[in-house]
Write a protein that holds these residues in place. Structure first.
Motif, mmCIF file in Angstrom:
data_model
loop_
_atom_site.group_PDB
_atom_site.id
_atom_site.type_symbol
_atom_site.label_atom_id
_atom_site.label_comp_id
_atom_site.label_asym_id
_atom_site.label_seq_id
_atom_site.Cartn_x
_atom_site.Cartn_y
_atom_site.Cartn_z
ATOM 1 N N VAL A 6 0.702 -1.146 0.105
ATOM 2 C CA VAL A 6 -0.084 -0.065 -0.034
ATOM 3 C C VAL A 6 0.697 1.171 0.028
ATOM 4 O O VAL A 6 0.726 2.253 -0.625
ATOM 5 N N GLU A 7 2.144 1.145 0.806
ATOM 6 C CA GLU A 7 2.876 2.388 0.829
ATOM 7 C C GLU A 7 3.414 2.516 -0.530
ATOM 8 O O GLU A 7 3.420 3.931 -0.908
ATOM 9 N N GLN A 30 3.582 5.948 -5.700
ATOM 10 C CA GLN A 30 3.562 5.942 -7.012
ATOM 11 C C GLN A 30 2.588 6.603 -7.663
ATOM 12 O O GLN A 30 2.375 7.362 -8.665
ATOM 13 N N MET A 31 1.180 6.302 -7.072
ATOM 14 C CA MET A 31 0.041 7.172 -7.358
ATOM 15 C C MET A 31 0.202 8.599 -6.970
ATOM 16 O O MET A 31 -0.398 9.443 -7.789
ATOM 17 N N LYS A 32 0.655 9.169 -6.039
ATOM 18 C CA LYS A 32 0.914 10.319 -5.716
ATOM 19 C C LYS A 32 1.789 11.014 -6.994
ATOM 20 O O LYS A 32 1.356 12.084 -7.243
ATOM 21 N N LEU A 82 -5.253 13.832 -13.668
ATOM 22 C CA LEU A 82 -6.240 12.744 -13.069
ATOM 23 C C LEU A 82 -6.306 12.574 -11.682
ATOM 24 O O LEU A 82 -5.172 13.213 -10.978
ATOM 25 N N SER A 83 -7.146 12.168 -11.214
ATOM 26 C CA SER A 83 -7.091 11.923 -9.500
ATOM 27 C C SER A 83 -6.757 10.192 -9.555
ATOM 28 O O SER A 83 -7.315 9.483 -10.420
ATOM 29 N N SER A 84 -6.153 9.846 -8.487
ATOM 30 C CA SER A 84 -5.823 8.559 -8.394
ATOM 31 C C SER A 84 -5.879 7.936 -6.853
ATOM 32 O O SER A 84 -5.719 9.029 -5.891
ATOM 33 N N GLY A 85 -5.816 6.697 -6.763
ATOM 34 C CA GLY A 85 -5.717 6.272 -5.383
ATOM 35 C C GLY A 85 -5.393 4.673 -5.099
ATOM 36 O O GLY A 85 -4.992 4.091 -6.341
ATOM 37 N N VAL A 86 -5.499 4.262 -4.081
ATOM 38 C CA VAL A 86 -5.221 2.732 -3.704
ATOM 39 C C VAL A 86 -6.371 2.374 -2.791
ATOM 40 O O VAL A 86 -6.952 2.886 -1.944
ATOM 41 N N VAL A 90 -8.111 3.802 0.534
ATOM 42 C CA VAL A 90 -6.949 3.944 1.804
ATOM 43 C C VAL A 90 -5.948 4.981 1.355
ATOM 44 O O VAL A 90 -5.302 5.561 2.143
ATOM 45 N N ARG A 91 -5.991 5.317 0.041
ATOM 46 C CA ARG A 91 -5.109 6.528 -0.342
ATOM 47 C C ARG A 91 -5.782 7.121 -1.498
ATOM 48 O O ARG A 91 -6.312 6.566 -2.323
#
Length: 265
Positions: free
Chosen positions: A101-102, A107-109, A117-121, A132-133
């Motif tokens: 997750v970390e 990478q997504m940040k 674009l917006s992104s997350g985990v 969670v991110r």
């Protein structure tokens, strides 16, 4: 034992000084270990020399040193080389320290900072895909989505990826808990097979109108799903033609870091 020879850059050579920050012998030895790791089979000395762009005598000297340290083994019958027990122990120890997750979040940040674009985990909980991110782009921000939100199992690309890799019983249990308006039509076998083969999913105007969501799996060394990375954007307003491939590029890097087998390799 391997001989440790200091690497000299051009400035060092001109000044006659030696630096100890980079040890050339270790770099070369790592080249041989990386070749063995990616080959997925034992290799003869001639092939090792060719792949490492070294002479046969150099390859022999390094491989014998690696064998002596337990980082490689040589089959007495075929004389081929493979990874040794010490290399396997190091790899297992490294995997135990992996926080998928970390790694995915970092990478997504970066992806969000580089693209519109917006992104997350997301991880899986008993209620379904859980964010969670989440990183909001300055150019495209979905304020309706935030940390801790539960995504629909059927109406999001993220949910489709989870359905591809998790047991049906887990999916059905979450689907029963989710609100009725979340529920959609479960994907058929052809859709699941395509997501598994291609390693990603995409849906447009399912969760939010005119918004395209993409998702890709992050696997561990055993090929099991650890989390899912996802993006959301208006694909007609992305600021670069490469942005549509950004998620797959990020997933490839994350899977490499977690030891997972990426479909994009």
């Amino acid at each position: 034992m391997m001989e440790f020879e200091p690497f000299l850059d051009e400035d060092d050579k001109r000044s006659g000084q030696k630096r100890s920050t980079t040890i050339q012998s270790i770099s070369i030895a790592m080249r041989f270990l990386n070749i063995l790791a990616t080959a997925q089979r034992a290799l003869p000395l001639a092939e090792l020399a060719q792949l490492s762009r070294t002479g046969r005598s150099t390859a022999h000297r390094y491989m014998q040193s690696l064998v002596k340290e337990g980082l490689a083994v040589q089959d007495p019958a075929s004389s081929r080389y493979d990874l040794g027990p010490a290399a396997l122990s190091i790899g297992i120890a490294a995997l135990r320290r992996v926080d998928a997750v970390e790694i995915a979040g970092t990478q997504m940040k970066q992806l969000t900072e580089n693209h519109g674009l917006s992104s997350g985990v997301c991880i899986w909980t008993e209620r379904g895909p859980t964010i969670v991110r989440w990183y909001r782009s300055a150019q495209f921000s979905i304020t309706a989505v935030s940390l801790g939100d539960i995504l629909p199992v059927d109406n999001t690309a993220c949910g489709m990826v989870f359905q591809t890799y998790l047991p049906r019983a887990q999916i059905e249990a979450a689907r029963r808990i989710q609100p009725r308006h979340f529920r959609g039509t479960p994907p058929g076998k052809a859709v699941i097979d395509r997501i598994r083969a291609e390693g990603w999913a995409e849906l447009t105007s399912h969760l939010l109108s005119n918004v395209t969501g993409q998702a890709a799996p992050i696997l561990d060394a055993q090929g099991e799903l650890t989390c899912v990375v996802t993006t959301a954007a208006d694909l007609g307003k992305l600021n670069s033609p490469q942005a549509g491939l950004a998620l797959r590029d990020a997933a490839r890097l994350i899977n490499r870091a977690t030891g997972g087998q990426s479909t994009f390799e």
